[in-house]
Scaffold this motif. Structure first.
Motif, PDB file in Angstrom:
ATOM      1  N   TYR A   4     -70.172   3.409  42.022  1.00 36.56           N
ATOM      2  CA  TYR A   4     -69.538   2.312  42.750  1.00 36.56           C
ATOM      3  C   TYR A   4     -68.298   2.845  43.459  1.00 36.56           C
ATOM      4  N   ASN A   5     -68.292   2.641  44.781  1.00 37.27           N
ATOM      5  CA  ASN A   5     -67.197   3.157  45.583  1.00 37.27           C
ATOM      6  C   ASN A   5     -66.249   2.006  45.938  1.00 37.27           C
ATOM      7  N   LYS A  11     -72.255   0.178  45.286  1.00 39.24           N
ATOM      8  CA  LYS A  11     -72.764   1.406  44.676  1.00 39.24           C
ATOM      9  C   LYS A  11     -73.402   2.254  45.766  1.00 39.24           C
ATOM     10  N   GLU A  12     -73.068   3.531  45.750  1.00 42.15           N
ATOM     11  CA  GLU A  12     -73.625   4.437  46.760  1.00 42.15           C
ATOM     12  C   GLU A  12     -74.213   5.658  46.077  1.00 42.15           C
ATOM     13  N   PHE A  14     -74.530   9.247  45.154  1.00 42.79           N
ATOM     14  CA  PHE A  14     -73.496  10.287  45.108  1.00 42.79           C
ATOM     15  C   PHE A  14     -74.045  11.614  45.614  1.00 42.79           C
ATOM     16  N   ASP A 242     -64.232  14.784  46.457  1.00 41.35           N
ATOM     17  CA  ASP A 242     -65.404  13.950  46.200  1.00 41.35           C
ATOM     18  C   ASP A 242     -65.067  12.652  45.469  1.00 41.35           C
ATOM     19  N   LEU A 243     -64.283  12.784  44.401  1.00 39.95           N
ATOM     20  CA  LEU A 243     -63.963  11.599  43.592  1.00 39.95           C
ATOM     21  C   LEU A 243     -62.465  11.512  43.375  1.00 39.95           C
ATOM     22  N   ARG A 272     -64.165  10.818  49.179  1.00 41.91           N
ATOM     23  CA  ARG A 272     -65.410  10.179  49.603  1.00 41.91           C
ATOM     24  C   ARG A 272     -65.735   9.006  48.687  1.00 41.91           C
ATOM     25  N   PHE A 273     -65.418   9.156  47.413  1.00 40.97           N
ATOM     26  CA  PHE A 273     -65.628   8.063  46.463  1.00 40.97           C
ATOM     27  C   PHE A 273     -64.326   7.726  45.765  1.00 40.97           C
ATOM     28  N   TRP A 274     -64.006   6.430  45.727  1.00 46.61           N
ATOM     29  CA  TRP A 274     -62.844   5.955  44.971  1.00 46.61           C
ATOM     30  C   TRP A 274     -63.359   5.207  43.755  1.00 46.61           C
ATOM     31  N   VAL A 275     -62.921   5.662  42.586  1.00 49.72           N
ATOM     32  CA  VAL A 275     -63.415   5.085  41.336  1.00 49.72           C
ATOM     33  C   VAL A 275     -62.228   4.484  40.574  1.00 49.72           C
ATOM     34  N   ASP A 387     -73.828   4.439  37.884  1.00 51.34           N
ATOM     35  CA  ASP A 387     -72.386   4.182  37.858  1.00 51.34           C
ATOM     36  C   ASP A 387     -71.789   4.373  36.458  1.00 51.34           C
TER      37      ASP A 387
END
Ligand SMILES: [Zn+2]
Length: 502
Positions: A4-5, A11-12, A14, A242-243, A272-275, A387
């Protein structure tokens, strides 16, 4: 694998930027006090994420920074009549101690803000040169309107009503208001202000020791919190990672401002992804230092094992809030025992493979010898691939434990138990059997009992038994000293000193 971004709110799939390499940055602690369960949650989640990605075969570089210069640290130093550096050092050691106690693996890189001041200054110079920042009376501010619609991409909210900033602890809002061109602007550099020292014993304004600052093109001062992270991401990992993540309270303004800064410098996405993980709540309020409703990790560990705390955290998906009540963890005691009993057949020799060797963290693959085990692996991984759903992954561990309980074939039981232990370790659960651990108090009582029995043997002139007890204890490194008042003991040497005749 879906994550989940928070940036796209969905949700994308990865895909790391660079093949099998994954760069992770989790916002670390501000070291000014002991960590509480809320902190345990954030860093346990990131611990599991980095462990799982390594298990999936990714080449992970995990950075977790330390904010070792900040208003709260300075405030604490003033209260304790010490330096901010001493406060930061003490609480960084305490933080490491807590993380280690919770079996949270250390990050690959642990950048500290104070080690990056030169880079922070050059980052700010870059922003000024690009027209995204301006100086005002020794401070430097990020010019939010200059970024246009690009500001607010993460938090997606209307900022027109926002207050001036979080520096209200030391400077009046009205004063900051005067310096800022726009109320949304935030500090990149905080100039040293003698007023901040008022009421302390460095009142002259000349003594900058409280201030813990650095010389800069804008005068003596210190970096703002947000710029620290943008800079450390860039220099420790690169321009785009990336994260990136942390607790959901960091989403705004901290992460929004990190994006603004990095965009202003190099016009590339910061992450690219924010968690973001949800809070630990106490009666529907966030557990936090400022609300005073927190339980320190230190206190919890007096009552609960690291596995019990970890299970409590991971049995809820990271994006859901956890409700905490004083007895919330009690159920985890019984639950962990179910898993520990299931791996009992592996005997006392079983060891957690994750021995915290930070240079060799990849778990060796495990053989899944039956269809049942392969199905278990599929279920576990599909939960984690969705996720990082640790809640479901943990449920699969309990199912496997039940299967082991029903299995009568000794060899099969053993194989299944090895698999269970392996996947539990993957989540950082150690399943060490503490049922037979004896604390220091009990050890002392046992030694007293042994000495009492030996004394009774001697009274009955059974010297052979008395000597056997003494000799055996000597091989354990315990010496018995016979005195007129009775026998005493001490541990520490393997062979008893031989009396020398004069
Ligand atoms: Zn940060």
């Amino acid at each position: 694998m879906l994550i989940y971004n928070s940036l796209t709110k969905k949700k994308e799939e990865f895909q790391p930027l660079d093949g099998k390499t994954v760069k992770i940055y989790a916002c670390g602690p501000t070291v000014y006090d002991l960590s509480h369960l809320g902190h345990a949650r954030v860093y346990t989640i990131w611990d599991v994420i980095q462990r799982y990605l390594r298990f999936k075969g990714y080449d992970v570089t995990y950075a977790r920074n330390v904010t070792d210069i900040e208003d709260k640290i300075i405030k604490k130093a003033k209260a304790l009549h010490t330096t901010p550096e001493a406060v930061a050092r003490k609480y960084l050691y305490e933080f490491w101690h807590d993380m280690n106690s919770l079996n949270i693996q250390p990050p690959d890189i642990e950048p500290r803000a104070t080690e990056y001041v030169r880079e922070i200054i050059s980052f700010i110079e870059g922003l000024i040169a690009n027209g995204y920042a301006y100086e005002a009376e020794g401070d430097v501010y990020f010019d939010v309107p200059s970024l246009g619609k690009e500001y607010g991409q993460l938090s997606k909210q209307d900022f027109s009503e926002r207050l001036v900033g979080a520096r209200d602890q030391v400077l009046a809002q009205s004063e900051l208001e005067k310096r800022k061109r726009d109320p949304r602007d935030f500090a990149l550099w905080k100039g040293y202000d003698p007023k901040e020292d008022q009421g302390t014993n460095s009142s002259s304004g000349e003594d900058k020791s409280w201030q813990y600052g650095w010389e800069s093109p804008w005068g003596f001062g210190r970096p703002g919190w947000h710029i620290e992270c943008s800079t450390m991401v860039k220099y420790a990992l690169g321009e785009t990672i990336d994260l990136h993540g942390g607790g959901e309270d960091l989403l705004f303004p901290h992460h929004e401002n990190e994006i603004a800064q990095s965009t202003g410098l190099h016009h590339k996405p910061l992450a690219r992804f924010w968690v973001h993980n949800s809070f630990v709540q106490v009666s529907s309020e966030k557990m936090s230092k400022s609300l005073g409703n927190f339980n320190t990790i230190r206190d919890l560990l007096k009552k609960y094992s690291p596995d019990e705390i970890r299970l409590f955290i991971l049995q809820t998906h990271y994006r859901n809030p956890i409700d905490f009540a004083p007895d919330s963890l009690d159920a985890c005691k019984t639950a962990i025992q179910r898993l520990v009993r299931a791996v009992d057949c592996l005997g006392i020799e079983k060891k957690a493979p994750d021995n915290q060797d930070i240079f060799a963290r990849q778990l060796a693959p495990i053989k899944l010898s039956t269809k049942e085990l392969q199905d278990f692996d599929k279920e576990f991984c599909s939960a984690m691939d969705n996720d990082f759903n640790t809640a479901i992954a943990i449920a699969t561990l309990f199912n496997l434990a039940d299967t082991i309980g029903k299995t009568t074939d000794v060899e099969q039981k053993r194989q299944y138990a090895e698999v269970l232990l392996y996947y539990a370790n993957l989540l950082g659960l150690q399943l060490t059997d503490e049922r037979q651990n004896i604390d220091q108090e009990t050890s002392k009582k046992l030694m007293n009992l042994i000495l009492q029995l030996r004394s009774q043997a001697k009274d009955k002139k059974d010297y052979s038994t008395a000597d056997t007890i003494r000799a055996t204890l000597t091989t354990y490194g315990i010496n018995i000293m016979d005195t007129k008042e009775g026998s005493t003991w001490e541990a520490g040497s393997v062979t008893a000193p031989t009396p020398t005749a004069k």
